[in-house]
Design an enzyme around this catalytic site. Structure first.
Site, PDB file in Angstrom:
ATOM      1  N   SER A 241     -33.083  19.179  28.050  1.00 50.31           N
ATOM      2  CA  SER A 241     -33.826  18.438  29.074  1.00 50.31           C
ATOM      3  C   SER A 241     -33.481  19.056  30.430  1.00 50.31           C
ATOM      4  O   SER A 241     -32.637  19.944  30.506  1.00 50.31           O
ATOM      5  CB  SER A 241     -33.397  16.979  29.061  1.00 50.31           C
ATOM      6  OG  SER A 241     -32.049  16.904  29.502  1.00 50.31           O
ATOM      7  N   LYS A 242     -34.111  18.554  31.468  1.00 52.73           N
ATOM      8  CA  LYS A 242     -33.847  19.078  32.818  1.00 52.73           C
ATOM      9  C   LYS A 242     -32.354  19.054  33.147  1.00 52.73           C
ATOM     10  O   LYS A 242     -31.808  19.983  33.705  1.00 52.73           O
ATOM     11  CB  LYS A 242     -34.590  18.238  33.855  1.00 52.73           C
ATOM     12  CG  LYS A 242     -36.056  18.587  33.923  1.00 52.73           C
ATOM     13  CD  LYS A 242     -36.477  18.791  35.374  1.00 52.73           C
ATOM     14  CE  LYS A 242     -37.781  19.549  35.435  1.00 52.73           C
ATOM     15  NZ  LYS A 242     -38.940  18.725  35.390  1.00 52.73           N
ATOM     16  N   ARG A 243     -31.726  17.938  32.773  1.00 48.90           N
ATOM     17  CA  ARG A 243     -30.301  17.761  33.068  1.00 48.90           C
ATOM     18  C   ARG A 243     -29.464  18.869  32.422  1.00 48.90           C
ATOM     19  O   ARG A 243     -28.447  19.308  32.945  1.00 48.90           O
ATOM     20  CB  ARG A 243     -29.880  16.397  32.510  1.00 48.90           C
ATOM     21  CG  ARG A 243     -28.438  16.022  32.670  1.00 48.90           C
ATOM     22  CD  ARG A 243     -28.263  14.560  32.260  1.00 48.90           C
ATOM     23  NE  ARG A 243     -28.734  14.341  30.881  1.00 48.90           N
ATOM     24  CZ  ARG A 243     -27.984  14.517  29.801  1.00 48.90           C
ATOM     25  NH1 ARG A 243     -26.753  14.943  29.930  1.00 48.90           N
ATOM     26  NH2 ARG A 243     -28.462  14.284  28.593  1.00 48.90           N
ATOM     27  N   HIS A 244     -29.925  19.346  31.269  1.00 47.19           N
ATOM     28  CA  HIS A 244     -29.193  20.380  30.540  1.00 47.19           C
ATOM     29  C   HIS A 244     -29.482  21.789  31.048  1.00 47.19           C
ATOM     30  O   HIS A 244     -28.837  22.725  30.633  1.00 47.19           O
ATOM     31  CB  HIS A 244     -29.626  20.394  29.071  1.00 47.19           C
ATOM     32  CG  HIS A 244     -29.229  19.179  28.315  1.00 47.19           C
ATOM     33  ND1 HIS A 244     -30.147  18.323  27.778  1.00 47.19           N
ATOM     34  CD2 HIS A 244     -28.013  18.700  27.993  1.00 47.19           C
ATOM     35  CE1 HIS A 244     -29.504  17.357  27.139  1.00 47.19           C
ATOM     36  NE2 HIS A 244     -28.217  17.563  27.259  1.00 47.19           N
ATOM     37  N   GLY A 245     -30.520  21.934  31.820  1.00 50.89           N
ATOM     38  CA  GLY A 245     -30.846  23.281  32.274  1.00 50.89           C
ATOM     39  C   GLY A 245     -32.243  23.731  31.910  1.00 50.89           C
ATOM     40  O   GLY A 245     -32.564  24.914  32.033  1.00 50.89           O
TER      41      GLY A 245
END
Ligand code: GLU
Length: 472
Positions: A241-245
């Site tokens: 996800s976005k949070r992961h990159g």
């Protein structure tokens, strides 16, 4: 063996995200490794979702990453006539047929399948009907006549032999009733016409690989080598996800990563060569084999990327890193201010300071931050820690040190160090008690490259003036 032709085939519906960049990289590495070609095909058939801006962002992202392709990018949409021709040829060959099922009938089929707990599947009601039965004036979609028995096998270089029972693959549409091809069909026709020998893409396309094999077989075309690479997951194993990159490649540029480091990191996400972690692009090109792509999902880890970036920065020639920094400044959050103050004198200082700066920075943002003292305008703005260090005692100490510095004619790291050491000894001070305030006055910060190197790169005049500014 014919020369290898790979391709990267992004849909221009958004930026070049990190998963797409890795797919492009694997295709590029393999084509470079084999002395073949990589082609770029923009899959812009979905007119609603495709944009020019996304195409531009993808091209910009690939270019920044240093991934080159052969010839002009190919627009899939521009080839719609050819897709239609092949679909019609399949009908003539008896390998495909027109289907006139209405939306209501298709919905009914889906309902029935749901009720019976089966996956929705076209029931083949037009498969064996005579064309003369076509409803007058109706356009009809073209469906492939898929085999109903046995299996379709994808001989995948990464996943191995993957078998799909044909009863699960229905007569899917290849040309819609409005004359537009489906993705499934366009990809096959394009890959064939472009002479693609190796399809390397995310394993979310594996089932498509089976459906596409059916079209190849129907046309009597050879099926290219397929390699479906595992998707990238977050560090916690969950879907990226976005949070992961899961960001656009442009976000990595703005975070201050070097293209070479990102290439190295992305290559290691799912591919390995022994225990090698730090690889130049030449190494990777030399070593890249599809067989060494791992089967399991790769995990994206920002800390590893950062550590790799630090190593690549340290290993770069000073002048090359200097150039990389200058070209990156427009994209870095702290770059504009830095660039505005970067006159010729500051550029010379920056280049001279590079050996010390690159030892400490993990990203170009950090490099810019730690180089800020080189371009700062006098009098320097002190950060909080530097202001605390420069208390009354420290200022008074610097007032005594200044005349000693003024006596130095041959200004260098060594000569200034000698002055500071003697001064500390004479006054019974620990070296740090002199060095820390000196650093704060010279850089406005509490951390920097070694203080004698700082004195050296700033030069005599600038150093003396910066000290004077603080003890005034
Ligand atoms: N356009 C597809 C995508 O962006 C890729 C299709 C392919 O590689 O065959 O996911």
């Amino acid at each position: 063996m014919p020369p290898v032709v790979t391709r990267f085939a992004p849909s221009p519906t958004g930026f070049l995200h990190i998963g797409g960049a890795r797919t492009a990289l694997f295709n590029w590495l393999y084509s470079e490794h084999t002395g073949g070609k990589m082609l770029l095909r923009i899959e812009d058939t979905d007119r609603e979702r495709s944009t020019e801006a996304a195409t531009a962002a993808i091209i910009d992202g690939l270019t920044w990453l240093g991934l080159t392709w052969d010839g002009e990018p190919i627009s899939q949409y521009a080839r719609a006539t050819r897709h239609r021709e092949v679909a019609e040829e399949l009908v003539r060959m008896g390998k495909a047929y027109y289907c006139y099922a209405t939306p209501a009938e298709l919905e009914e089929m889906r309902e029935k399948a749901r009720a019976e707990g089966r996956p929705p599947r076209y029931d083949g009601r037009w498969r064996d009907r005579d064309p003369s039965e076509a409803p007058a004036g109706a356009k009809g979609a073209i469906r492939i006549k898929a085999p109903t028995e046995g299996e379709t096998i994808v001989h995948d270089r990464v996943q191995g032999e993957v078998r799909f029972p044909n009863k699960d693959l229905d007569d899917f549409i290849i040309l819609r009733s409005d004359g537009n091809p489906t993705y499934m069909h366009a990809v096959v026709v394009d890959d064939h016409d472009m002479g693609v020998t190796h399809i390397i893409r995310g394993d979310d396309h594996l089932t498509n690989g089976a459906r596409q094999t059916i079209i190849y077989d129907a046309m009597g075309w050879p099926v290219p080598v397929m390699a479906h690479i595992p998707l990238i997951h977050g560090a916690d194993g969950a879907k990226l996800s976005k949070r992961h990159g899961a960001l656009g490649v442009d976000a990595y540029r703005a975070m201050g990563y070097l293209p070479a480091a990102l290439r190295n990191y992305l290559a290691r996400l799912g591919w390995s060569h022994g225990d090698d972690e730090i690889m130049s692009t030449e190494d990777m090109v030399r070593w890249f084999e599809i067989e060494d792509v791992n089967k399991g999902a790769a995990r994206f880890d920002f800390q590893k990327l950062e550590a790799l970036n630090a190593t690549h920065m340290r290993r770069m020639e000073d002048a090359a890193l200097f150039d990389a920094l200058i070209t990156s400044l427009p994209y870095l959050p702290n770059g504009a201010d830095f660039a505005a103050k970067l006159d010729e004198a500051a550029k010379a200082r920056l280049l001279r300071a590079m050996p010390g700066l690159k030892e400490r920075a993990r990203t170009l943002i950090e490099l810019t931050d730690s180089a800020a003292f080189l371009v700062a305008e006098r009098p320097l703005q002190l950060d909080e820690k530097a202001a605390a260090i420069l208390d009354e005692d420290s200022r008074s100490m610097l007032r005594h040190l200044l005349p000693e510095f003024q006596k130095v004619g041959d200004w260098s790291a060594a000569s200034t160090e000698a002055v500071v050491r003697t001064f500390a000894e004479t006054n019974g001070l620990k070296l740090g008690k002199v060095a820390q305030p000196l650093r704060a006055a010279l850089t406005g910060k509490s951390t920097s490259p070694g203080v004698f190197d700082v004195l050296d790169v700033l030069g005599r005049d600038e150093s003396l003036m910066r000290i004077e500014d603080q003890i005034g």
